[in-house]
Design a protein around this motif. Structure first.
Motif, PDB file in Angstrom:
ATOM      1  N   MET A   7      -1.154  -6.117  10.993  1.00 56.47           N
ATOM      2  CA  MET A   7      -0.710  -4.847  10.547  1.00 56.47           C
ATOM      3  C   MET A   7      -0.198  -3.791  11.527  1.00 56.47           C
ATOM      4  SD  MET A   7      -4.615  -3.340  10.557  1.00 56.47           S
ATOM      5  CE  MET A   7      -3.995  -1.882  11.193  1.00 56.47           C
ATOM      6  N   GLY A   8       0.013  -2.584  11.063  1.00 52.09           N
ATOM      7  CA  GLY A   8       0.277  -1.772  12.287  1.00 52.09           C
ATOM      8  C   GLY A   8       1.759  -1.497  12.082  1.00 52.09           C
ATOM      9  N   GLY A  32      -4.659  -9.366   7.008  1.00 53.89           N
ATOM     10  CA  GLY A  32      -3.748 -10.161   6.321  1.00 53.89           C
ATOM     11  C   GLY A  32      -3.541 -11.515   7.388  1.00 53.89           C
ATOM     12  N   SER A  33      -4.298 -11.504   8.559  1.00 54.23           N
ATOM     13  CA  SER A  33      -3.644 -12.255   9.720  1.00 54.23           C
ATOM     14  C   SER A  33      -4.030 -14.024   9.636  1.00 54.23           C
ATOM     15  CB  SER A  33      -4.095 -11.855  11.098  1.00 54.23           C
ATOM     16  OG  SER A  33      -5.560 -11.884  11.219  1.00 54.23           O
ATOM     17  N   ASN A  34      -5.333 -14.116   9.109  1.00 57.89           N
ATOM     18  CA  ASN A  34      -5.506 -15.681   8.901  1.00 57.89           C
ATOM     19  C   ASN A  34      -4.674 -16.158   7.827  1.00 57.89           C
ATOM     20  OD1 ASN A  34      -7.410 -16.549   6.666  1.00 57.89           O
ATOM     21  ND2 ASN A  34      -7.875 -14.519   7.123  1.00 57.89           N
ATOM     22  N   LEU A  76       0.355   3.739   6.095  1.00 58.76           N
ATOM     23  CA  LEU A  76      -0.830   3.764   6.745  1.00 58.76           C
ATOM     24  C   LEU A  76      -0.920   3.047   8.174  1.00 58.76           C
ATOM     25  CD1 LEU A  76      -4.132   4.577   7.115  1.00 58.76           C
ATOM     26  CD2 LEU A  76      -4.432   2.334   5.850  1.00 58.76           C
ATOM     27  N   HIS A  77      -1.364   3.705   9.376  1.00 56.45           N
ATOM     28  CA  HIS A  77      -1.380   3.122  10.782  1.00 56.45           C
ATOM     29  C   HIS A  77       0.025   2.510  10.936  1.00 56.45           C
ATOM     30  CE1 HIS A  77      -5.845   2.845   9.802  1.00 56.45           C
ATOM     31  NE2 HIS A  77      -5.599   4.044  10.689  1.00 56.45           N
ATOM     32  N   GLY A  78       0.778   3.335  10.748  1.00 60.81           N
ATOM     33  CA  GLY A  78       2.273   2.929  11.226  1.00 60.81           C
ATOM     34  C   GLY A  78       3.322   1.978  10.497  1.00 60.81           C
ATOM     35  N   SER A  79       2.688   1.661   9.151  1.00 63.59           N
ATOM     36  CA  SER A  79       3.724   0.927   8.587  1.00 63.59           C
ATOM     37  C   SER A  79       3.529   1.058   7.022  1.00 63.59           C
ATOM     38  CB  SER A  79       3.646  -0.547   8.735  1.00 63.59           C
ATOM     39  OG  SER A  79       2.151  -1.006   8.395  1.00 63.59           O
ATOM     40  N   LEU A  80       4.711   0.826   5.971  1.00 64.81           N
ATOM     41  CA  LEU A  80       4.547   0.978   4.710  1.00 64.81           C
ATOM     42  C   LEU A  80       4.181  -0.182   3.989  1.00 64.81           C
ATOM     43  CD1 LEU A  80       5.781   2.704   2.265  1.00 64.81           C
ATOM     44  CD2 LEU A  80       7.749   1.343   2.355  1.00 64.81           C
ATOM     45  N   SER A  81       3.220  -0.147   3.249  1.00 69.64           N
ATOM     46  CA  SER A  81       2.609  -1.237   2.577  1.00 69.64           C
ATOM     47  C   SER A  81       1.814  -0.858   1.473  1.00 69.64           C
ATOM     48  CB  SER A  81       1.641  -1.957   3.891  1.00 69.64           C
ATOM     49  OG  SER A  81       1.393  -3.219   3.324  1.00 69.64           O
ATOM     50  N   LEU A 128     -13.148  -7.662   5.371  1.00 71.46           N
ATOM     51  CA  LEU A 128     -12.298  -7.384   3.940  1.00 71.46           C
ATOM     52  C   LEU A 128     -12.339  -5.936   3.723  1.00 71.46           C
ATOM     53  CD1 LEU A 128     -12.855 -10.350   2.094  1.00 71.46           C
ATOM     54  CD2 LEU A 128     -11.545 -10.140   4.003  1.00 71.46           C
ATOM     55  N   ASP A 129     -12.960  -5.230   4.493  1.00 70.65           N
ATOM     56  CA  ASP A 129     -13.316  -3.742   4.105  1.00 70.65           C
ATOM     57  C   ASP A 129     -12.208  -2.807   5.066  1.00 70.65           C
ATOM     58  OD1 ASP A 129     -14.704  -1.394   3.695  1.00 70.65           O
ATOM     59  OD2 ASP A 129     -16.499  -1.867   4.705  1.00 70.65           O
ATOM     60  N   TYR A 130     -10.924  -2.773   4.697  1.00 71.32           N
ATOM     61  CA  TYR A 130      -9.856  -2.304   5.211  1.00 71.32           C
ATOM     62  C   TYR A 130      -8.867  -1.664   4.134  1.00 71.32           C
ATOM     63  CZ  TYR A 130      -5.585  -1.142   8.089  1.00 71.32           C
ATOM     64  OH  TYR A 130      -4.686  -0.692   8.436  1.00 71.32           O
ATOM     65  N   PRO A 131      -8.686  -0.223   4.230  1.00 68.79           N
ATOM     66  CA  PRO A 131      -7.830   0.166   2.640  1.00 68.79           C
ATOM     67  C   PRO A 131      -6.460  -0.147   3.151  1.00 68.79           C
ATOM     68  CG  PRO A 131      -8.463   2.082   4.447  1.00 68.79           C
ATOM     69  CD  PRO A 131      -9.139   0.683   4.929  1.00 68.79           C
ATOM     70  N   GLY A 132      -6.161  -0.869   3.983  1.00 67.87           N
ATOM     71  CA  GLY A 132      -4.414  -1.041   4.122  1.00 67.87           C
ATOM     72  C   GLY A 132      -4.581  -2.795   4.005  1.00 67.87           C
ATOM     73  N   VAL A 133      -3.110  -3.171   4.283  1.00 65.39           N
ATOM     74  CA  VAL A 133      -3.032  -4.680   4.449  1.00 65.39           C
ATOM     75  C   VAL A 133      -1.676  -4.726   4.973  1.00 65.39           C
ATOM     76  CG1 VAL A 133      -1.894  -4.772   2.003  1.00 65.39           C
ATOM     77  CG2 VAL A 133      -2.894  -6.818   3.023  1.00 65.39           C
ATOM     78  N   GLY A 134      -1.492  -6.040   5.863  1.00 63.01           N
ATOM     79  CA  GLY A 134      -0.266  -6.170   6.384  1.00 63.01           C
ATOM     80  C   GLY A 134       0.965  -6.234   5.560  1.00 63.01           C
ATOM     81  N   PRO A 135       2.120  -5.627   6.151  1.00 60.83           N
ATOM     82  CA  PRO A 135       3.136  -5.142   5.001  1.00 60.83           C
ATOM     83  C   PRO A 135       3.945  -6.596   4.467  1.00 60.83           C
ATOM     84  CG  PRO A 135       3.781  -5.101   7.572  1.00 60.83           C
ATOM     85  CD  PRO A 135       2.347  -5.052   7.107  1.00 60.83           C
ATOM     86  N   GLU A 136       3.766  -7.721   5.305  1.00 59.37           N
ATOM     87  CA  GLU A 136       4.366  -8.936   4.588  1.00 59.37           C
ATOM     88  C   GLU A 136       3.742  -9.408   3.357  1.00 59.37           C
ATOM     89  OE1 GLU A 136       4.980 -12.143   7.723  1.00 59.37           O
ATOM     90  OE2 GLU A 136       6.194 -13.342   6.194  1.00 59.37           O
TER      91      GLU A 136
END
Ligand code: PLP
Length: 393
Positions: free
Chosen positions: A190-191, A232-234, A277-282, A302-310
């Motif tokens: 993310m980011g 979303g990294s693993n 959020l935190h630098g990217s659109l998602s 799993l307690d995060y209000p965003g997710v990786g853009p891919e």
């Protein structure tokens, strides 16, 4: 910037002007070293000797018999510090060394990423400072102690909700002020660009091993891959090598908290909407005014209000499917794997295990070959699980 860091329209770079030079420097270093022979020899060495790769792709015989499918577990839980996070912290840590950085900063929620960063800093001889919400520090004293034992300094963040998203904001501020000598080691895909691309790259090792291992064991690709999704990294790491294999179903499992209609969950892709959020659109969790909502899940990862853009891109293009498992159901998955296979999963991974159970029960999925990415081990979650099960330990 050489690349725009977009996945469809998602991703990109939404940061203060002051951060752009730092991101440019990072992008060019990453693009320079990712295919560099010495860099990769060193990274492979530490992945093997320090982290414990390759991890096995374990045939879960008992669970397969019980559920009527062929089930394989990718054993990221066997790695040093207990989860896949070390793949990324080693990659970025060694990159920071090649870039000549003298200091690493990181953010952490429950402390898992903080620990994975602290041990890598200790091993490489680079000082680490970890931003952590004071609320999280209170809840995760054991992990704070672990980080400190590995020589890291934990910096309490007392702004906002005093949790992960506030820690990320403070880490970004620190980076702007100290960019010359400091690397900011983000813990998930993310980011702003280049982080989603870079973290994915360092986690592709999961997918590469899995592909070789399943072809060796089964002589064909699996029917489905199931992984939990926090940042979303693993999941992107294991999905990455199967994106072009259309016949392989890719399923991401989010934290359903107390239920999708309760308003208390971390199901960003299932229930969120587009935003920055935190630098990217998602996809993000936000209210009608665009204020970030708090995420809730029994599992801190799993307690995060965003997710990786891919993942947003894979969702809207229908290449991957995203579902949610509630806290209560995740505990069933946790008990199921512990009891049938003698493997105690992290609560995050237990969400994927529980979705596996649901998936295997659908009649047309009978007999399918399924890989579950077991992102981490459950030692860290013992007290939470005991409390939820109303067992006194
Ligand atoms: C941090 C963590 C996660 C969630 O992070 P991702 O970036 O979505 O992989 C999942 N499982 C475990 C064990 C973790 O520690």
């Amino acid at each position: 910037m050489i690349l725009d860091g977009k996945f469809g329209k998602y991703g990109g770079i939404f940061v203060p002007e002051l951060l752009i030079p730092a991101l440019e420097e990072l992008e060019s270093a990453f693009l320079k070293y990712k295919d560099d022979k010495d860099f990769n020899t060193e990274l492979d060495y530490y992945l093997r000797e320090f982290a414990g790769r390759p991890t096995s792709l374990y045939f879960a015989r008992n669970l397969s018999e019980k559920l009527g499918c062929k089930i394989y577990l990718k054993r990221e839980d066997m790695l040093h510090t207990g989860a896949h996070k070390i793949n990324n912290t080693l990659g970025q840590g060694i990159l920071a060394k090649y870039m000549g950085k003298k200091r690493i900063i990181a953010e952490t929620g429950a402390g898992q990423h903080g620990i994975a960063t602290a041990v890598v800093g200790s091993m490489l001889g680079i000082p680490v400072e970890v931003y952590m919400g004071s609320e999280d520090i209170e809840r995760q004293k054991l992990n704070v102690f672990r980080m400190e034992l590995s020589g890291a300094k934990v910096i309490p963040v007392k702004t906002g909700s005093r949790t992960l998203k506030d820690a990320i904001n403070d880490a970004l501020r620190d980076w702007i002020a100290n960019v010359e000598n400091t690397h900011y080691l983000i813990g998930s895909s993310m980011g702003p660009h280049p982080y989603p691309m870079m973290v994915k790259h360092f986690q592709t090792v999961i997918g590469k091993e899995t592909k070789n291992q399943i072809l060796e064991k089964e002589n064909e690709l699996p029917d489905a891959i199931i992984a939990c999704v926090g940042g979303g990294s693993n999941s992107i790491g294991i999905f990455s090598q199967f994106l072009d294999d259309e016949e392989v179903e890719l399923i991401g499992v989010e934290g359903g908290g107390e239920g999708l209609d309760s308003g208390k969950h971390g199901a960003t892709l299932c229930r969120g909407s587009e935003g920055v959020l935190h630098g990217s659109l998602s996809f993000i969790l936000q209210n009608d005014d665009g204020q970030i909502s708090e995420a809730h899940s029994v599992s801190a990862g799993l307690d995060y209000p965003g997710v990786g853009p891919e993942h947003s891109y894979l969702k809207v293009t229908d290449r991957a499917k995203y579902v949610a498992i509630t806290n209560k159901d995740a505990l069933r998955g946790f008990e199921l794997l512990s009891k049938y296979e003698g493997i105690i999963p992290a609560l995050e991974s237990a969400h994927a295990v529980e979705y596996l159970e649901k998936y295997a029960k659908i009649p047309e999925n009978e007999g399918k070959t399924i890989v579950v990415n077991l992102s981490g081990r459950g030692d860290k979650d013992m007290f939470i699980v005991a409390r939820e099960m109303e067992v006194k330990i």
